[in-house]
Design a protein around this motif. Sequence first.
Motif, PDB file in Angstrom:
ATOM      1  N   ARG A   1      -8.275   2.142  -8.826  1.00 37.79           N
ATOM      2  CA  ARG A   1      -7.447   2.344  -7.893  1.00 37.79           C
ATOM      3  C   ARG A   1      -6.945   3.715  -7.671  1.00 37.79           C
ATOM      4  NH1 ARG A   1      -3.420  -2.400  -9.025  1.00 37.79           N
ATOM      5  NH2 ARG A   1      -3.887  -1.598 -10.984  1.00 37.79           N
TER       6      ARG A   1
ATOM      7  N   ARG B   1       0.572  -1.220  -0.112  1.00 41.38           N
ATOM      8  CA  ARG B   1       0.045  -0.041   0.076  1.00 41.38           C
ATOM      9  C   ARG B   1       0.661   1.303   0.070  1.00 41.38           C
ATOM     10  NH1 ARG B   1      -4.036   1.352  -1.311  1.00 41.38           N
ATOM     11  NH2 ARG B   1      -5.205   3.061  -0.638  1.00 41.38           N
TER      12      ARG B   1
ATOM     13  N   TYR C   1      -5.305  10.836  -0.567  1.00 41.81           N
ATOM     14  CA  TYR C   1      -4.279  11.877  -0.629  1.00 41.81           C
ATOM     15  C   TYR C   1      -4.813  13.271  -0.253  1.00 41.81           C
ATOM     16  CZ  TYR C   1      -1.181  15.419  -2.514  1.00 41.81           C
ATOM     17  OH  TYR C   1      -0.424  16.455  -2.723  1.00 41.81           O
TER      18      TYR C   1
ATOM     19  N   GLU D   1      -6.716   6.508  -4.470  1.00 40.72           N
ATOM     20  CA  GLU D   1      -5.558   6.941  -3.832  1.00 40.72           C
ATOM     21  C   GLU D   1      -5.665   8.539  -3.681  1.00 40.72           C
ATOM     22  OE1 GLU D   1      -1.485   5.311  -5.059  1.00 40.72           O
ATOM     23  OE2 GLU D   1      -2.747   4.686  -6.659  1.00 40.72           O
TER      24      GLU D   1
ATOM     25  N   LEU E   1       1.985   8.137  -6.185  1.00 44.70           N
ATOM     26  CA  LEU E   1       1.034   8.895  -6.551  1.00 44.70           C
ATOM     27  C   LEU E   1       1.714  10.427  -7.095  1.00 44.70           C
ATOM     28  CD1 LEU E   1      -1.897   9.664  -6.736  1.00 44.70           C
ATOM     29  CD2 LEU E   1      -1.889  10.131  -4.396  1.00 44.70           C
TER      30      LEU E   1
ATOM     31  N   ARG F   1       1.015   3.984  -2.942  1.00 45.87           N
ATOM     32  CA  ARG F   1       0.940   5.623  -2.604  1.00 45.87           C
ATOM     33  C   ARG F   1       1.998   6.500  -3.101  1.00 45.87           C
ATOM     34  NH1 ARG F   1      -1.554   6.580   2.550  1.00 45.87           N
ATOM     35  NH2 ARG F   1      -3.731   5.605   2.354  1.00 45.87           N
TER      36      ARG F   1
END
Length: 306
Positions: A292, A6, A300, A296, A13, A10
């Motif tokens: 997904r 995970r 965020y 995310e 991103l 992240r």
Amino acid sequence: MKAVKRLSERLELKPYIHHISVQMEQQLQTFLPAGWDVPSTLTESMLYSLMAGGKRLRPVFVIAAAEALGGSREAALPVACAVEMVHTYSLVHDDLPAMDDDDYRRGKLTNHKVYGEALAILAGDALLTHAFYAATGCTALGVAPEAALAIVRDLAEYAGPRGMVGGQVADMQGEQGMTELEQLRYIHLHKTADLFMFSLTAGARTAGATEQQLDALRRFGSDIGLAFQIQDDILDVIGDEAKLGKKTQSDSKLQKVTYPYFIGLDASKQEVERLTASAKAALQEANLKDSRRLEEIADYLVQRDH
Ligand SMILES: CC(C)=CCC/C(C)=C/COP(=O)(O)OP(=O)(O)O
Ligand SMILES: C=C(C)CCOP(=O)(O)OP(=O)(O)O
């Protein structure tokens, strides 16, 4: 193992957002070319605020929605530019002495502090109108004329009297004496969530979304947009000015009624969590090829400290 995965997901991103920001900024320059026959101070003032940074969340949502449906980033970029122009105009006008009277935005002096009030008003007007020109650029990149027309109509709807402008007027009128949480919800939904709803549905439209997908994305945008504005209210109380690039405590100075004022900080944070979960549930109903990235981004933007 799951937690590690995970985390690494992240970490991807930030480059994703950075890449979209760079591509969008290149495209933005083509909509305001150096040699066009426009008073140079106007172009300068428009570019001053457009290129001042900012998180670029609305363009990122446009692109991520298009890509979640398997659509092309290139075709969605003109629409991403359009929504960033509208958003930037709204901030330039929001900062004016007649509205929030702010001196700093995106870590720089506000537009009117540098160019004066008249030019700041006109630069905002120009960004708003030029956004519609930019949005139509998607037709040259394969977006069907019917979809482009729906995008332009939605932009007028979500940014106009029934959308962001209506929310801003209600915000100004409600600064003192607001007694109902429902009124505040109306303000946040329109002044902020509407542009998120536009971004998601417009990006999806460039990729041929169905009505069912558009409807689920509207619900996702509405919840996540509301959560985003509540987080903004929270950061106005507990945030760091250097990270935010704008002054904190401005809501209390203007005696604005916000979520923390109404229900307290802890309950506001819980509401952000509840809305984020509800947004993600709506997303599952959109039957996207891959949701997904949108999930995310949702995490965020509500967990941000800037
Ligand atoms: C038509 C206009 C002018 C719309 C402005 C919409 C808007 C979201 C302003 C910023 O809200 P805010 O004042 O809560 O945020 P900030 O703290 O960034 O000023
Ligand atoms: C709706 C709100 C809270 C106004 C600021 O929006 P952003 O926090 O997305 O501003 P930039 O990053 O684009 O400057």
